[in-house]
Design a protein around this motif. Structure first.
Motif, PDB file in Angstrom:
ATOM      1  N   UNK A  42      29.487  35.934  38.093  1.00  0.00           N
ATOM      2  CA  UNK A  42      30.020  36.423  36.824  1.00  0.00           C
ATOM      3  C   UNK A  42      31.347  37.146  37.045  1.00  0.00           C
ATOM      4  N   UNK A  43      31.357  38.061  37.997  1.00  0.00           N
ATOM      5  CA  UNK A  43      32.554  38.867  38.195  1.00  0.00           C
ATOM      6  C   UNK A  43      33.694  38.063  38.814  1.00  0.00           C
ATOM      7  N   UNK A  44      33.356  37.001  39.545  1.00  0.00           N
ATOM      8  CA  UNK A  44      34.401  36.100  40.042  1.00  0.00           C
ATOM      9  C   UNK A  44      35.058  35.374  38.874  1.00  0.00           C
ATOM     10  N   UNK A  45      34.254  35.025  37.871  1.00  0.00           N
ATOM     11  CA  UNK A  45      34.799  34.367  36.687  1.00  0.00           C
ATOM     12  C   UNK A  45      35.688  35.325  35.892  1.00  0.00           C
ATOM     13  N   UNK A  46      35.241  36.573  35.762  1.00  0.00           N
ATOM     14  CA  UNK A  46      36.059  37.581  35.080  1.00  0.00           C
ATOM     15  C   UNK A  46      37.388  37.752  35.803  1.00  0.00           C
ATOM     16  N   UNK A  47      37.339  37.801  37.127  1.00  0.00           N
ATOM     17  CA  UNK A  47      38.570  37.954  37.914  1.00  0.00           C
ATOM     18  C   UNK A  47      39.507  36.774  37.685  1.00  0.00           C
ATOM     19  N   UNK A  48      38.943  35.576  37.571  1.00  0.00           N
ATOM     20  CA  UNK A  48      39.755  34.392  37.324  1.00  0.00           C
ATOM     21  C   UNK A  48      40.438  34.481  35.958  1.00  0.00           C
ATOM     22  N   UNK A  49      39.687  34.956  34.957  1.00  0.00           N
ATOM     23  CA  UNK A  49      40.271  35.123  33.630  1.00  0.00           C
ATOM     24  C   UNK A  49      41.394  36.163  33.662  1.00  0.00           C
TER      25      UNK A  49
END
Length: 219
Positions: A42-49
Motif C-alpha cells: 500500500x505504502x509503495x503505491x502511495x509513494x509512487x503516486x
C-alpha cells in the motif's frame, strides 16, 4: 508474513497451538496465518503516486513559465489560439494533480485503517493466548490424561474456547479486510478511469491491487 502485529500473534500462539494439537482442536496459528497481508504494498503505491505529483508540479511550473514568456512576446489571433490551448493544457495538468492528491489521501487512509485493524486483532489474539496459558500448561502436562480432579477437563475446554475465539477474530478481520480491499480497488479503478490511465494509471494500481492476499494492498 509481513505485518509485525500478525507475526507477534502467531508467535504468541505457539504453545496454544501445541495444546490444541494434543486435544484435536484446530491450529490457531494456521487461522492467524490466513489473515496476514503486506502493508508495504500500500505504502509503495502511495509513494509512487506522490512521485507522480512531484513530476506534475514540475510540469505545471514549467508550463506556467512558458505561458508567461509566450504572452509577453506574442500577439494576434494565432497567439490567442495558442494561449487558449496552453490554458487548456495547464488546466488538465492541474486537474490530474488534484486527482492524484485525492487518490493518495484515500489509499493512505485505507492503509492506516488496515494497519489499525491488524494491531487491534493481533493484540486481542495475544491477550487470549496469554490469559489461557495456565490451561495450556495443564494440557501440555504429561499427567493430563490421568487427571481425576476435573482440572484437566476444564483446561481442555478452555483451550477449545480460546482457539474458537481466535478463529472468530480472524474471520472478523478477514471480512473487514475484504471490505477495505474492495473500497481501495474501487477507488483506484475510478481514479484511473478519470485519468485514462494517467500518471499513476492502471500499471501502478494493478501491481498494487494484485490478485491474491499477498499481491494487493492490504491483502
Amino acid at each position: 508474513m509481513s505485518h509485525p502485529a500478525i507475526q507477534q500473534a502467531m508467535q504468541g500462539c505457539t504453545r496454544l497451538a501445541s495444546a490444541a494439537a494434543k486435544i484435536g482442536a484446530p491450529d490457531p496459528v494456521d487461522a492467524i496465518r490466513q489473515i496476514d497481508y503486506q502493508p508495504e504494498a500500500i505504502y509503495a503505491y502511495v509513494e509512487q503516486i506522490d512521485k507522480a505529483v512531484k513530476a506534475l508540479d514540475k510540469a505545471i511550473e514549467e508550463h506556467s513559465a512558458a505561458q508567461s514568456q509566450h504572452a509577453e512576446s506574442s500577439s494576434g489571433e494565432s497567439s490567442d489560439a495558442a494561449q487558449q490551448q496552453a490554458d487548456k493544457e495547464l488546466a488538465e495538468l492541474q486537474a490530474e494533480r488534484q486527482r492524484l492528491l485525492l487518490l493518495s489521501d484515500k489509499v493512505r487512509e485505507i492503509g492506516e485503517s488496515m494497519d489499525k485493524l491488524a494491531h487491534e486483532s493481533g493484540g486481542q489474539i495475544l491477550e487470549i493466548a496469554q490469559s489461557n496459558d495456565p490451561a495450556v500448561s495443564v494440557v501440555l502436562d504429561g499427567g493430563f490424561w490421568d487427571d481425576v480432579s476435573g482440572e484437566s477437563a476444564a483446561a481442555e475446554e478452555a483451550v477449545h474456547q480460546a482457539v474458537s475465539a481466535i478463529i472468530a477474530i480472524c474471520k472478523a478481520f478477514q471480512t473487514a479486510l475484504e471490505s477495505m480491499r474492495a473500497d481501495l480497488n474501487s477507488t483506484m479503478a475510478a481514479s484511473e478511469g478519470a485519468s485514462g490511465g494517467g500518471a499513476a494509471g492502471s500499471g501502478a494500481a494493478g501491481g498494487a491491487a494484485g490478485s491474491g492476499p499477498a499481491g494487493r494492498p492490504g491483502g
